[in-house]
Enzyme design. Structure first.
Site, PDB file in Angstrom:
ATOM      1  CE  LYS A 289      19.335  56.461  47.811  1.00 45.39           C
ATOM      2  NZ  LYS A 289      20.358  56.807  48.823  1.00 45.39           N
ATOM      3  CG  ASN A 290      16.961  56.613  51.805  1.00 45.73           C
ATOM      4  OD1 ASN A 290      18.058  56.509  51.261  1.00 45.73           O
ATOM      5  ND2 ASN A 290      16.292  57.756  51.837  1.00 45.73           N
TER       6      ASN A 290
ATOM      7  CB  CYS B 142      32.035  62.550  57.219  1.00 44.29           C
ATOM      8  SG  CYS B 142      31.323  62.597  58.869  1.00 44.29           S
TER       9      CYS B 142
ATOM     10  NE  ARG C 296      25.845  65.433  56.741  1.00 43.62           N
ATOM     11  CZ  ARG C 296      25.583  64.977  55.522  1.00 43.62           C
ATOM     12  NH1 ARG C 296      26.407  65.215  54.535  1.00 43.62           N
ATOM     13  NH2 ARG C 296      24.508  64.271  55.294  1.00 43.62           N
TER      14      ARG C 296
ATOM     15  CG  ASP D 145      16.055  62.426  51.607  1.00 42.86           C
ATOM     16  OD1 ASP D 145      16.966  63.270  51.752  1.00 42.86           O
ATOM     17  OD2 ASP D 145      16.212  61.222  51.856  1.00 42.86           O
TER      18      ASP D 145
ATOM     19  NE  ARG E 247      24.755  58.545  45.828  1.00 39.98           N
ATOM     20  CZ  ARG E 247      24.280  59.427  46.710  1.00 39.98           C
ATOM     21  NH1 ARG E 247      24.152  60.699  46.409  1.00 39.98           N
ATOM     22  NH2 ARG E 247      23.916  59.032  47.911  1.00 39.98           N
TER      23      ARG E 247
END
Length: 426
Positions: free
Chosen positions: A22-23, A125, A130, A313, A405
């Site tokens: 996904k990333n 955000c 971040r 992660d 997700r």
């Protein structure tokens, strides 16, 4: 709202397929905005985040069709054929961007190609706390004018972006990817210093080079990009998901199982393999991927770091596994300041975890017990699944939309390896 019910105690055994990353897929999809020709991406996972970004890209004028769906040993993948003859809208609206932080990756491609872009700040955000500010400062270094207006980033470069040196004060994968795409169409040379080295960044660079970009140094902390006037189409397969690989490796170990992860690439998670080995887990490369086997697990200390260090992660998943180990472990989170939200839920299941600032002391036990728990984010949700697989009795994981997700058909994959798991629709 869907839930997942798990009755723990079954040892995972068999083979489990690893999906496309996904990333890696998300920035690759955004790269379709850089060319008026066709970009075909293969091995895309079936995930909610992929669909969210697809909807955003269509809104910008991308014509997107699904070419095929492959089925094999429980793994389904798809190919997207994307064409953007013209970017019909340079605005990324809040209603779409708020669903996923990675949506900010359209900023660089649209700005580079159109000379202007208006992108909503990702939901929740705060600039400066971040790394979204690194995206903006990088665009400014390439000559863009940036202003914030009503929750939107308004970027303008009417004469085009101009290559320059961008020094990141700390490593940011998303900012590296956004600047990499923007610099591909900038005038002159761009140097990204202290760039992210993750395999997903390297995969994006390989795709861009297949499209005609001139890039050197991907996978190191200095990337050089010589801008070109235009990029052309390409066909590119998405790499295997190293986070899914690590997740299922830890699930196998937590249940003292024996599982072959089909399609896994252990070279992409060397630090994870090293820590698993220190914990007593056997990890072997196979012709089809990687085999993970565990009889007993001992405590081990872990500190998250940018690649090639231990991935943030996988911190929550490692904690769930180590909650079943013999002995104590210390887990230190250095990437995100608020990534221990899974701890209260794990303690509901009997895990012995004490927080000390950015570190967690985990005293392992084989006495985890099923409970009703709540997922708070993507990786936290799957850590609860891992704990439930190893626990005695029944666990119900609520709010599993977080799980969807980033993990494709998690209940089907685990059930095929012997887990007593089912999705409850509601």
């Amino acid at each position: 709202m869907d839930r997942i019910r798990i009755t723990g105690g079954n040892r995972l055994s068999g083979s489990l397929p690893i999906a496309g990353a996904k990333n890696a897929a998300l920035p690759l999809m955004a790269a379709a905005l850089l060319t008026d020709e066709t970009l075909e991406l293969q091995n895309l996972p079936l995930l909610a985040d992929i669909d969210t970004l697809a909807n955003l890209l269509v809104q910008h004028g991308v014509t997107l069709t699904m070419k095929s769906v492959g089925v094999g040993e429980g793994h389904r993948s798809r190919s997207f054929v994307m064409s953007t003859p013209e970017i019909t809208s340079t605005v990324a609206p809040y209603d779409l961007v708020r669903k996923m932080r990675a949506s900010v990756l359209v900023l660089g491609p649209i700005l580079a190609r159109c000379g202007e872009a208006k992108v909503s700040l990702p939901g929740g955000c705060a600039i400066g706390t971040r790394p979204v500010d690194l995206h903006l400062k990088g665009m400014q270094a390439l000559g863009a004018e940036i202003e914030l207006d009503g929750g939107y980033v308004v970027a303008r470069a009417p004469k085009g972006l101009i290559g320059d040196e961008v020094v990141f004060p700390f490593v940011s994968v998303g900012a590296t990817e956004n600047l990499l795409m923007a610099a591909a169409l900038a005038k002159g040379e761009t140097r990204l210093v202290n760039a992210a080295r993750e395999p997903e960044v390297v995969d994006l660079a390989h795709c861009l080079m297949a499209m005609g970009a001139k890039i050197e140094g991907a996978g190191t902390d200095v990337i050089k990009i010589q801008g070109v006037d235009r990029l052309h189409g390409a066909v590119h397969p998405v790499i295997a998901d190293r986070i899914e690989t690590g997740t299922y490796a830890m699930a196998a170990a937590a249940t003292r199982g024996d599982v072959e992860l089909i399609g896994a690439r252990p070279e992409m998670i060397k630090s994870v393999v090293e820590h698993l080995t220190l914990a007593g887990v056997t990890v072997e490369k196979t012709d089809a991927g990687m085999r993970v086997k565990a009889d007993e697990i001992r405590g081990v200390d872990v500190m998250t770091e940018p690649f090639p260090g231990f991935p943030t992660d996988l911190q929550a998943q490692m904690m769930a596994m180590l909650a079943t180990a013999d002995g104590a472990s210390m887990i230190t989170e250095t990437i995100f300041e608020n990534r221990f939200m899974h701890v209260p839920e794990l303690t509901r299941m009997g895990a012995n975890i004490n927080l000390h600032g950015r570190s967690a002391m985990v005293r392992g036990s084989r006495d985890l017990k099923g409970a009703e728990v709540m997922a708070t984010d993507l990786r936290a949700s799957v850590s609860l699944v891992i704990a439930a697989l190893a626990a005695k009795g029944e666990t119900v994981v609520n709010r599993v939309y977080h799980l969807d997700r980033g993990y494709e058909r998690v209940e089907d994959k685990l059930a095929a390896c012997g887990a007593d798991i089912e999705r409850i629709s509601g």
